[in-house]
Design a protein around this motif. Structure first.
Motif, short mmCIF file in Angstrom:
data_model
loop_
_atom_site.label_atom_id
_atom_site.label_comp_id
_atom_site.label_asym_id
_atom_site.label_seq_id
_atom_site.Cartn_x
_atom_site.Cartn_y
_atom_site.Cartn_z
N VAL A 66 -42.31 22.67 -76.04
CA VAL A 66 -42.48 22.66 -74.59
C VAL A 66 -41.16 22.77 -73.82
CG1 VAL A 66 -44.71 21.51 -74.56
CG2 VAL A 66 -42.62 20.13 -74.61
N THR A 67 -40.05 22.92 -74.53
CA THR A 67 -38.80 23.22 -73.83
C THR A 67 -38.64 24.71 -73.59
OG1 THR A 67 -37.43 23.47 -75.84
CG2 THR A 67 -37.72 21.23 -74.96
N ARG A 68 -39.54 25.52 -74.16
CA ARG A 68 -39.46 26.98 -74.03
C ARG A 68 -40.57 27.48 -73.12
NH1 ARG A 68 -39.02 29.66 -79.85
NH2 ARG A 68 -39.29 31.46 -78.45
N PRO A 69 -40.21 28.12 -72.00
CA PRO A 69 -41.23 28.57 -71.04
C PRO A 69 -42.31 29.46 -71.65
CG PRO A 69 -39.05 28.72 -70.06
CD PRO A 69 -38.84 28.37 -71.51
N ASP A 70 -41.93 30.34 -72.58
CA ASP A 70 -42.94 31.22 -73.18
C ASP A 70 -43.95 30.45 -74.00
OD1 ASP A 70 -40.82 30.67 -74.98
OD2 ASP A 70 -41.36 32.39 -76.23
N GLU A 71 -43.49 29.39 -74.69
CA GLU A 71 -44.42 28.60 -75.50
C GLU A 71 -45.28 27.69 -74.63
OE1 GLU A 71 -43.29 27.03 -79.19
OE2 GLU A 71 -41.85 28.62 -79.65
N ARG A 74 -48.06 29.85 -73.52
CA ARG A 74 -49.05 30.02 -74.60
C ARG A 74 -49.90 28.76 -74.75
NH1 ARG A 74 -48.76 28.71 -79.78
NH2 ARG A 74 -46.49 28.38 -79.72
N LEU A 75 -49.28 27.59 -74.62
CA LEU A 75 -50.01 26.32 -74.72
C LEU A 75 -51.05 26.22 -73.61
CD1 LEU A 75 -50.43 23.42 -75.81
CD2 LEU A 75 -48.52 22.72 -74.35
N VAL A 76 -50.64 26.56 -72.40
CA VAL A 76 -51.56 26.48 -71.27
C VAL A 76 -52.69 27.50 -71.43
CG1 VAL A 76 -51.78 26.73 -68.77
CG2 VAL A 76 -49.82 25.52 -69.73
N ALA A 77 -52.38 28.66 -71.98
CA ALA A 77 -53.43 29.66 -72.25
C ALA A 77 -54.45 29.11 -73.24
CB ALA A 77 -52.80 30.94 -72.77
N GLU A 78 -53.97 28.34 -74.22
CA GLU A 78 -54.88 27.70 -75.18
C GLU A 78 -55.77 26.69 -74.47
OE1 GLU A 78 -55.54 28.19 -78.32
OE2 GLU A 78 -53.98 29.63 -78.86
N CYS A 79 -55.19 25.94 -73.54
CA CYS A 79 -55.99 24.97 -72.77
C CYS A 79 -57.06 25.68 -71.97
CB CYS A 79 -55.09 24.17 -71.83
SG CYS A 79 -53.97 23.02 -72.64
N ARG A 80 -56.70 26.82 -71.39
CA ARG A 80 -57.67 27.58 -70.59
C ARG A 80 -58.82 28.08 -71.47
NH1 ARG A 80 -54.38 30.86 -68.78
NH2 ARG A 80 -54.02 29.97 -66.71
N SER A 81 -58.49 28.62 -72.64
CA SER A 81 -59.54 29.19 -73.48
C SER A 81 -60.38 28.12 -74.16
CB SER A 81 -58.92 30.11 -74.54
OG SER A 81 -58.10 29.39 -75.43
N ARG A 82 -59.77 26.99 -74.49
CA ARG A 82 -60.51 25.95 -75.22
C ARG A 82 -61.22 24.96 -74.30
NH1 ARG A 82 -57.23 24.38 -80.71
NH2 ARG A 82 -56.07 26.32 -80.98
N LEU A 83 -60.62 24.64 -73.15
CA LEU A 83 -61.17 23.61 -72.28
C LEU A 83 -61.69 24.14 -70.95
CD1 LEU A 83 -58.49 20.77 -72.73
CD2 LEU A 83 -60.53 21.22 -74.10
N ALA A 120 -41.41 18.58 -68.76
CA ALA A 120 -42.46 18.09 -67.85
C ALA A 120 -42.61 19.02 -66.65
CB ALA A 120 -42.12 16.67 -67.40
N MET A 121 -41.49 19.48 -66.11
CA MET A 121 -41.54 20.43 -65.00
C MET A 121 -42.29 21.69 -65.40
SD MET A 121 -40.15 23.52 -63.84
CE MET A 121 -38.57 23.75 -64.65
N LEU A 122 -41.93 22.24 -66.56
CA LEU A 122 -42.56 23.48 -67.01
C LEU A 122 -44.05 23.30 -67.22
CD1 LEU A 122 -39.90 24.64 -69.63
CD2 LEU A 122 -40.34 25.70 -67.41
N VAL A 123 -44.44 22.22 -67.87
CA VAL A 123 -45.85 22.00 -68.19
C VAL A 123 -46.67 21.83 -66.92
CG1 VAL A 123 -47.48 20.40 -69.26
CG2 VAL A 123 -45.44 21.11 -70.51
N VAL A 124 -46.21 20.99 -66.00
CA VAL A 124 -46.97 20.77 -64.77
C VAL A 124 -47.08 22.06 -63.98
CG1 VAL A 124 -47.02 19.56 -62.56
CG2 VAL A 124 -46.39 18.32 -64.64
N GLN A 125 -45.98 22.77 -63.86
CA GLN A 125 -45.97 24.02 -63.09
C GLN A 125 -46.98 25.02 -63.64
OE1 GLN A 125 -42.47 26.79 -63.21
NE2 GLN A 125 -42.21 26.07 -61.09
N LYS A 126 -46.99 25.20 -64.96
CA LYS A 126 -47.88 26.18 -65.57
C LYS A 126 -49.33 25.71 -65.58
CE LYS A 126 -44.51 28.98 -66.44
NZ LYS A 126 -44.33 30.20 -65.59
N CYS A 127 -49.54 24.38 -65.55
CA CYS A 127 -50.90 23.84 -65.58
C CYS A 127 -51.58 23.82 -64.22
CB CYS A 127 -50.90 22.41 -66.15
SG CYS A 127 -50.71 22.31 -67.94
N LEU A 128 -50.83 23.97 -63.15
CA LEU A 128 -51.40 23.84 -61.80
C LEU A 128 -52.68 24.65 -61.59
CD1 LEU A 128 -48.27 23.69 -59.46
CD2 LEU A 128 -49.90 21.86 -59.95
N PRO A 129 -52.73 25.91 -62.03
CA PRO A 129 -53.97 26.67 -61.81
C PRO A 129 -55.19 26.12 -62.54
CG PRO A 129 -52.14 28.15 -62.28
CD PRO A 129 -51.67 26.76 -62.60
#
Length: 243
Positions: A66-71, A74-83, A120-129
């Motif tokens: 989660v220190t890498r924006p591209d990963e 990808r993690l958030v995309a997995e959340c979208r498809s699974r949840l 934490a910044m990256l994860v929250v930012q990408k999860c907002l949608p």
């Protein structure tokens, strides 16, 4: 109070060990469906998968740094498809090391800040949608952020920054119905090897005379995710036994 998270969807970063693992298990037991990520394969990941299956939960385990924006994307995309959506995000991924300040390298500083704060910044930012109305964001801080710890200036600074990030996000995201809080554990007994003399010093500083248990930290996270904490935002909750 019996907390139910039935039908809640959550993301927990760094969930294969220690406090993160306890949070994932507690959420699953409370009825939530959880995606969690890990950086390295191994027995801890395999054990978490088995425990989740034993609870009748689907083990959504994703390898991601989660220190890498591209990963993170990808993690958030997995959340979208699974949840499909997220009712909760728990930023638990972190790291620590003990380094005298005069020998603290820029690389070690960056690694700590990237893992404990920038992620934490990256994860929250990408999860907002993906955040559903009333979603709860919980950032895992540390008691060290407000008291300071020798040899851990990099870690302490990053965790202190997490408090500032949380306060700002609570005000910026609050009008959208999202809550943002920090859980700041004190010394906790995990599987990490710690010299007995260090453990004894920790115990001597804690009013309750013992280290915390990962499950005790997880219980506070459950409260902050649940509807029972619907008017709690921008707070740092110290779970430290009275340091």
């Amino acid at each position: 109070m019996d907390i139910s998270l039935r039908d809640k969807k959550a993301l927990v970063t760094g969930g294969s060990r220690g406090i993160g693992r306890a949070i994932v298990i507690a959420l699953a037991r409370a009825g939530a469906e959880v995606v969690t990520c890990f950086r390295n394969d191994g027995a801890a990941v395999d054990g978490l998968r088995e425990d989740l299956e034993g609870l009748g939960a689907v083990p959504h385990l994703v390898k991601a740094d989660v220190t890498r924006p591209d990963e993170v994307e990808r993690l958030v995309a997995e959340c979208r498809s699974r949840l499909g959506r997220l009712d909760a995000v728990v930023n638990n991924a972190g790291m620590t090391s003990h380094v005298p300040f005069e020998r603290l390298s820029a690389a070690e500083w960056r690694a700590s800040v990237d893992t404990n704060l920038t992620s934490a910044m990256l994860v929250v930012q990408k999860c907002l949608p993906l955040l559903a109305p009333g979603a709860s964001i919980v950032n895992m801080g540390s008691r060290a952020a407000t008291v300071g710890v020798p040899l851990r200036a990099h870690y302490t600074a990053a965790k202190a920054g997490l408090i500032g990030l949380t306060r700002s996000l609570a005000k910026e995201l609050g009008p959208r119905g999202f809550r943002v809080n920090v859980v700041a554990p004190g010394p906790v007994a995990t599987e990490t090897d710690v010299p007995e003399e260090v453990l004894e010093r920790y115990r001597s500083l804690i009013a309750l005379g013992r280290l915390g248990r990962p499950e005790e930290i997880a219980n506070v996270v459950l409260f902050l995710i649940s509807d029972a904490s619907g008017f709690v935002s921008g707070e740092t909750i110290h779970v430290d036994g009275g340091v």
